[in-house]
Design an enzyme around this catalytic site. Structure first.
Site, PDB file in Angstrom:
ATOM      1  N   ASP A  17      18.431 -11.867 -28.970  1.00  0.00           N
ATOM      2  CA  ASP A  17      17.675 -12.071 -30.209  1.00  0.00           C
ATOM      3  C   ASP A  17      17.447 -13.555 -30.503  1.00  0.00           C
ATOM      4  O   ASP A  17      18.267 -14.401 -30.142  1.00  0.00           O
ATOM      5  CB  ASP A  17      18.443 -11.421 -31.364  1.00  0.00           C
ATOM      6  CG  ASP A  17      17.551 -11.177 -32.567  1.00  0.00           C
ATOM      7  OD1 ASP A  17      16.312 -11.283 -32.434  1.00  0.00           O
ATOM      8  OD2 ASP A  17      18.094 -10.899 -33.654  1.00  0.00           O
ATOM      9  N   ASN A  65      10.255  -1.743 -31.120  1.00  0.00           N
ATOM     10  CA  ASN A  65       9.452  -2.965 -30.910  1.00  0.00           C
ATOM     11  C   ASN A  65       7.945  -2.703 -30.835  1.00  0.00           C
ATOM     12  O   ASN A  65       7.145  -3.634 -30.947  1.00  0.00           O
ATOM     13  CB  ASN A  65       9.901  -3.722 -29.653  1.00  0.00           C
ATOM     14  CG  ASN A  65      11.195  -4.491 -29.829  1.00  0.00           C
ATOM     15  OD1 ASN A  65      11.951  -4.701 -28.890  1.00  0.00           O
ATOM     16  ND2 ASN A  65      11.467  -4.922 -31.055  1.00  0.00           N
TER      17      ASN A  65
HETATM   18  C1  FPP Z   1      14.174 -10.486 -29.832  1.00  0.00           C
HETATM   19  O1  FPP Z   1      13.833 -11.755 -30.397  1.00  0.00           O
HETATM   20  C2  FPP Z   1      13.702 -10.434 -28.444  1.00  0.00           C
HETATM   21  C3  FPP Z   1      12.857  -9.488 -27.951  1.00  0.00           C
HETATM   22  C4  FPP Z   1      12.316  -8.381 -28.754  1.00  0.00           C
HETATM   23  C5  FPP Z   1      12.389  -9.539 -26.548  1.00  0.00           C
HETATM   24  C6  FPP Z   1      13.431  -9.918 -25.541  1.00  0.00           C
HETATM   25  C7  FPP Z   1      12.751 -10.043 -24.236  1.00  0.00           C
HETATM   26  C8  FPP Z   1      12.964 -11.052 -23.362  1.00  0.00           C
HETATM   27  C9  FPP Z   1      13.972 -12.131 -23.550  1.00  0.00           C
HETATM   28  C10 FPP Z   1      12.181 -11.087 -22.088  1.00  0.00           C
HETATM   29  C11 FPP Z   1      12.821 -10.173 -21.105  1.00  0.00           C
HETATM   30  C12 FPP Z   1      12.304 -10.395 -19.768  1.00  0.00           C
HETATM   31  C13 FPP Z   1      12.684  -9.692 -18.689  1.00  0.00           C
HETATM   32  C14 FPP Z   1      12.202 -10.115 -17.391  1.00  0.00           C
HETATM   33  C15 FPP Z   1      13.552  -8.503 -18.747  1.00  0.00           C
HETATM   34  P1  FPP Z   1      12.897 -11.783 -31.673  1.00  0.00           P
HETATM   35  O2  FPP Z   1      11.483 -11.783 -31.195  1.00  0.00           O
HETATM   36  O3  FPP Z   1      13.239 -10.652 -32.573  1.00  0.00           O
HETATM   37  O4  FPP Z   1      13.274 -13.171 -32.301  1.00  0.00           O
HETATM   38  P2  FPP Z   1      13.342 -13.515 -33.845  1.00  0.00           P
HETATM   39  O5  FPP Z   1      14.474 -12.697 -34.404  1.00  0.00           O
HETATM   40  O6  FPP Z   1      13.625 -14.976 -33.848  1.00  0.00           O
HETATM   41  O7  FPP Z   1      12.005 -13.178 -34.441  1.00  0.00           O
END
Ligand code: FPP
Length: 237
Positions: A17, A65
């Site tokens: 996250d 998501n």
């Molecule tokens: C949450 O951060 C993260 C995600 C929903 C996506 C996670 C995906 C990756 C790190 C890429 C994965 C890649 C591979 C190759 C498996 P957020 O967007 O909720 O962050 P925030 O809380 O700061 O808004």
């Protein structure tokens, strides 16, 4: 490390996250945060393997998501498509790649890459890396419940024969041991529907560090803390 009461965790799971906030701090679009996050994931797989972790599971995209903007969803899907080939071609690390989550809503290209990745790496003997895409813990449990209901209605199973172990084997993590250590970056203290059955006795570790800033030192700190915790599994000792 004489205070250690636990061996290394066999299975470490990650809620990655904070990518959006990491990007915002730099004046970049959220998708740039996810792109950086994918790099961090790839580096961390090497670190985990070097440390000797046997199973690592990453929450890349949850069943919830899909509620994000079309732009962000398609950027995340594209990022997954782009990274899977490299992940599976990590021949040196001898990584076995697995995916959990429903594939119905994913693009044919992504599904094809996932299938190829699993097929190509199936017989490898190193760390098992599981990537959760369109995964939800409740969805996992409902799918297992449907499977057991089918077996019962077809006469292969009696309701009384359904045990915790049998049910566990019907989850999408059927060949993966329970989670020992769950790490969530980004400051939130919640599980967000990730592996809810499989973390029943996991040690939980929350850090304010954003996923994109999470490195080997942070990983070692979490594992060190895990190794000093007293896991009682309901016992009073
Ligand atoms: C949450 O951060 C993260 C995600 C929903 C996506 C996670 C995906 C990756 C790190 C890429 C994965 C890649 C591979 C190759 C498996 P957020 O967007 O909720 O962050 P925030 O809380 O700061 O808004």
């Amino acid at each position: 490390m004489s205070n250690n009461v636990n061996a290394l965790p066999r299975h470490v799971a990650f809620i990655m996250d904070g990518n959006g906030r990491w990007a915002k701090k730099r004046g970049l679009p959220r998708t740039a945060g996810h792109r950086e996050g994918a790099k961090v994931l790839r580096r961390l797989i090497r670190d985990l393997s070097d440390i000797g972790i046997e199973y690592a599971t990453f929450y890349a995209f949850s069943t919830e998501n899909w509620k994000r903007s079309d732009e962000e969803v398609s950027a995340l899907m594209k990022l997954l498509e782009e990274n899977l080939d490299d992940l599976v071609n990590y021949e040196n690390e001898n990584i076995r790649l697995r995916f959990i989550g429903g594939r119905e809503r994913l693009s044919p290209l992504l599904c094809e890459k996932m299938q190829k990745g699993e097929d190509k790496s199936r017989d490898r003997t190193g760390m098992t890396v599981t990537i959760a895409i369109n995964y939800g813990g409740r969805d996992d449990i409902v799918r297992a419940a449907k499977k057991s209901a089918e077996l019962i209605s077809e006469g292969y199973l009696k309701p009384d024969d359904l045990t915790e172990d049998l049910f566990t084997s019907m989850l999408q993590t059927e060949d993966i041991p329970p989670v020992d250590l769950m790490i969530r970056t980004g400051g939130e203290i919640r599980i967000s529907n990730f592996l809810i059955w499989q973390i029943s006795y996991a040690e939980l570790y929350f850090t304010d560090t954003l996923w994109c800033d999470f490195g080997k030192k942070d990983l070692e700190k979490a594992i060190d803390e895990y190794m000093t915790r007293n896991r009682r599994y309901g016992d009073a000792r």
